[in-house]
Design a protein around this motif. Sequence first.
Motif, mmCIF file in Angstrom:
data_model
loop_
_atom_site.group_PDB
_atom_site.id
_atom_site.type_symbol
_atom_site.label_atom_id
_atom_site.label_comp_id
_atom_site.label_asym_id
_atom_site.label_seq_id
_atom_site.Cartn_x
_atom_site.Cartn_y
_atom_site.Cartn_z
ATOM 1 N N ASP A 1 0.820 -1.213 0.000
ATOM 2 C CA ASP A 1 0.000 0.000 0.000
ATOM 3 C C ASP A 1 0.851 1.259 0.000
ATOM 4 O O ASP A 1 0.495 2.277 -0.600
ATOM 5 N N LEU A 2 2.027 1.210 0.666
ATOM 6 C CA LEU A 2 2.921 2.366 0.669
ATOM 7 C C LEU A 2 3.543 2.572 -0.711
ATOM 8 O O LEU A 2 3.779 3.714 -1.139
ATOM 9 N N LYS A 3 3.800 1.495 -1.432
ATOM 10 C CA LYS A 3 4.317 1.616 -2.797
ATOM 11 C C LYS A 3 3.290 2.287 -3.710
ATOM 12 O O LYS A 3 3.638 3.146 -4.526
ATOM 13 N N LEU A 4 2.025 1.876 -3.555
ATOM 14 C CA LEU A 4 0.970 2.501 -4.358
ATOM 15 C C LEU A 4 0.839 3.987 -4.029
ATOM 16 O O LEU A 4 0.639 4.819 -4.920
ATOM 17 N N GLN A 5 0.951 4.310 -2.741
ATOM 18 C CA GLN A 5 0.894 5.716 -2.348
ATOM 19 C C GLN A 5 2.062 6.502 -2.929
ATOM 20 O O GLN A 5 1.897 7.649 -3.375
ATOM 21 N N ALA A 6 3.256 5.898 -2.960
ATOM 22 C CA ALA A 6 4.427 6.575 -3.523
ATOM 23 C C ALA A 6 4.253 6.801 -5.025
ATOM 24 O O ALA A 6 4.580 7.877 -5.544
ATOM 25 N N GLU A 7 3.728 5.812 -5.734
ATOM 26 C CA GLU A 7 3.502 5.969 -7.171
ATOM 27 C C GLU A 7 2.492 7.073 -7.454
ATOM 28 O O GLU A 7 2.678 7.877 -8.379
ATOM 29 N N TYR A 8 1.432 7.123 -6.663
ATOM 30 C CA TYR A 8 0.430 8.170 -6.851
ATOM 31 C C TYR A 8 1.021 9.551 -6.569
ATOM 32 O O TYR A 8 0.781 10.517 -7.315
ATOM 33 N N THR A 9 1.793 9.651 -5.494
ATOM 34 C CA THR A 9 2.397 10.941 -5.126
ATOM 35 C C THR A 9 3.389 11.408 -6.181
ATOM 36 O O THR A 9 3.405 12.591 -6.559
ATOM 37 N N VAL A 10 4.215 10.498 -6.676
ATOM 38 C CA VAL A 10 5.182 10.853 -7.713
ATOM 39 C C VAL A 10 4.472 11.311 -8.977
ATOM 40 O O VAL A 10 4.855 12.313 -9.602
ATOM 41 N N GLY A 11 3.418 10.612 -9.373
ATOM 42 C CA GLY A 11 2.659 11.021 -10.547
ATOM 43 C C GLY A 11 2.009 12.379 -10.382
ATOM 44 O O GLY A 11 2.003 13.203 -11.304
ATOM 45 N N LEU A 12 1.455 12.635 -9.180
ATOM 46 C CA LEU A 12 0.822 13.925 -8.909
ATOM 47 C C LEU A 12 1.832 15.055 -8.961
ATOM 48 O O LEU A 12 1.602 16.087 -9.630
ATOM 49 N N TYR A 13 2.954 14.886 -8.286
ATOM 50 C CA TYR A 13 3.950 15.950 -8.244
ATOM 51 C C TYR A 13 4.598 16.156 -9.613
ATOM 52 O O TYR A 13 4.954 17.290 -9.965
ATOM 53 N N SER A 14 4.746 15.100 -10.377
ATOM 54 C CA SER A 14 5.304 15.248 -11.728
ATOM 55 C C SER A 14 4.360 16.042 -12.615
ATOM 56 O O SER A 14 4.793 16.897 -13.409
ATOM 57 N N SER A 15 3.061 15.794 -12.498
ATOM 58 C CA SER A 15 2.080 16.546 -13.288
ATOM 59 C C SER A 15 2.060 18.012 -12.880
ATOM 60 O O SER A 15 1.994 18.913 -13.732
ATOM 61 N N VAL A 16 2.129 18.264 -11.573
ATOM 62 C CA VAL A 16 2.155 19.656 -11.102
ATOM 63 C C VAL A 16 3.418 20.361 -11.595
ATOM 64 O O VAL A 16 3.374 21.529 -12.011
ATOM 65 N N PHE A 17 4.543 19.664 -11.557
ATOM 66 C CA PHE A 17 5.793 20.255 -12.038
ATOM 67 C C PHE A 17 5.703 20.588 -13.521
ATOM 68 O O PHE A 17 6.186 21.640 -13.955
ATOM 69 N N GLY A 18 5.073 19.714 -14.312
ATOM 70 C CA GLY A 18 4.914 20.010 -15.731
ATOM 71 C C GLY A 18 4.020 21.203 -15.982
ATOM 72 O O GLY A 18 4.320 22.046 -16.840
#
Length: 450
Positions: A247-264
């Motif tokens: 579950d922590l891995k899934l949370q990390a993947e979601y967070t990385v995707g969110l922050y990458s989209s915001v950065f773009g």
Amino acid sequence: MGIPAHHVATRRILFTSMQSFCFALSCALMALAGYDPSVLAPVIFLALSLNGFGGICLTFTSLTLPNMFGSLRSTMMSLMIGSYASSAITFPALKLIYEAGVSFMGIMLGWSSLACLIFLNCLINWPKESIPSPEESAYMKKVILRTLAVDHKVTGDQFYTHVATVGQRLSQKDDPEDKHLSKEDLSKAAKNRGSSATFLQSASSSIFLFSLITMMMTQLRIIFFMASMNKMIEYLVLGPQNNIPADLKLQAEYTVGLYSSVFGVMQLLCLFTCPFIGFVMDWKMKESDEESKQVQKLTNATRAFVFTNILLIIFGVLCLISNLPLQFLTFIFHTMVRGFIHSACGGLYAAVFPSGHFGTLTGLQSLLSAIFALLQEPLYTAMLGPLRGNGFWVNVGLLIFSFAGFALPGYLQIYRLRLKAQMTKEKDPAPVLLEDLNHPNGVLEGETTA
């Protein structure tokens, strides 16, 4: 591409330098590779090379356009660089289109067809001749006055000097020799202003060498952050754990995707923040006369680089703080530095170097900065290996290295003071004392007493 950008007509460069063709072909090759990735994956390397070449051709040839805006040249240049930097926002947009159900091949083929607009824009809007800078504008002037027929390439100031000389000579009707004008009259202003520097002199100047240090350091800092951003965010979520729950891995993947989209999406800030640094570069340029304009250019460039380096230092400090929401502020400073440093450097080259060297110096600086930025690969490897995903000590080293950026504004300040002192000395020559012209007994030289 910097060399032909200022030695061949701009429109011809845009037509025949293949930028639109290379960009369209790169998108088509990406679409082809998407048809069967397992077999055609090597085509992507060629596609990316063509994409980069076409993009840099378009960038360099477009950087001559701000010369048409006179005292607002740096502002317009920063606006163009900001639009170029903010184009990264298209990637989140393409991601949304892809997630909506449009195929990758369809997106790339549509993108390839849009490259034709570059050719259309060139055909309609760009002039046939290269665009000269305001200080070194070269126009063909033909003056036919009685028996005088002159056809020379002269600058605007030289042309006005030439016309004034002709008017003075025509007003003196008694002297037949005054009805003619020699080539020396046309080049008198140019001789007074001195000969232009060669490219080797510009490339070996202290200003260019210090700008190389600043740009290479900043490029390495910016590119390393973009390359390691996902891993650093993942480390902030997971920490230095070995056995990570699912579950922590899934949370990390979601967070990385969110922050990458915001950065773009935040790359769009380049378009809105870059004109500020251009405004700093153009500060009081309209109010300055010809004599003080060069000093004002150096003053503005010094302020622009000091401000940009301060932002870079703040960005480096924020990277050391292990706080996930704080990364949004880090993204903002990264975006501002990314746009400011290129705008400030482009404005500096346009201000202190001959216009014919601008493209070549910009290309040389881009090449050397890109080569130096390859050091981000061993830094990234060290972060993933011995540091186990923790980029703290790498960021500490890059923060210390960032202070080297203050060498350029420091030298610009010294150079400005020297130039200002030289101009003051030329304007107010040393007075000649009366005793230097007289003998001790008060009799002038060349005179005799009765």
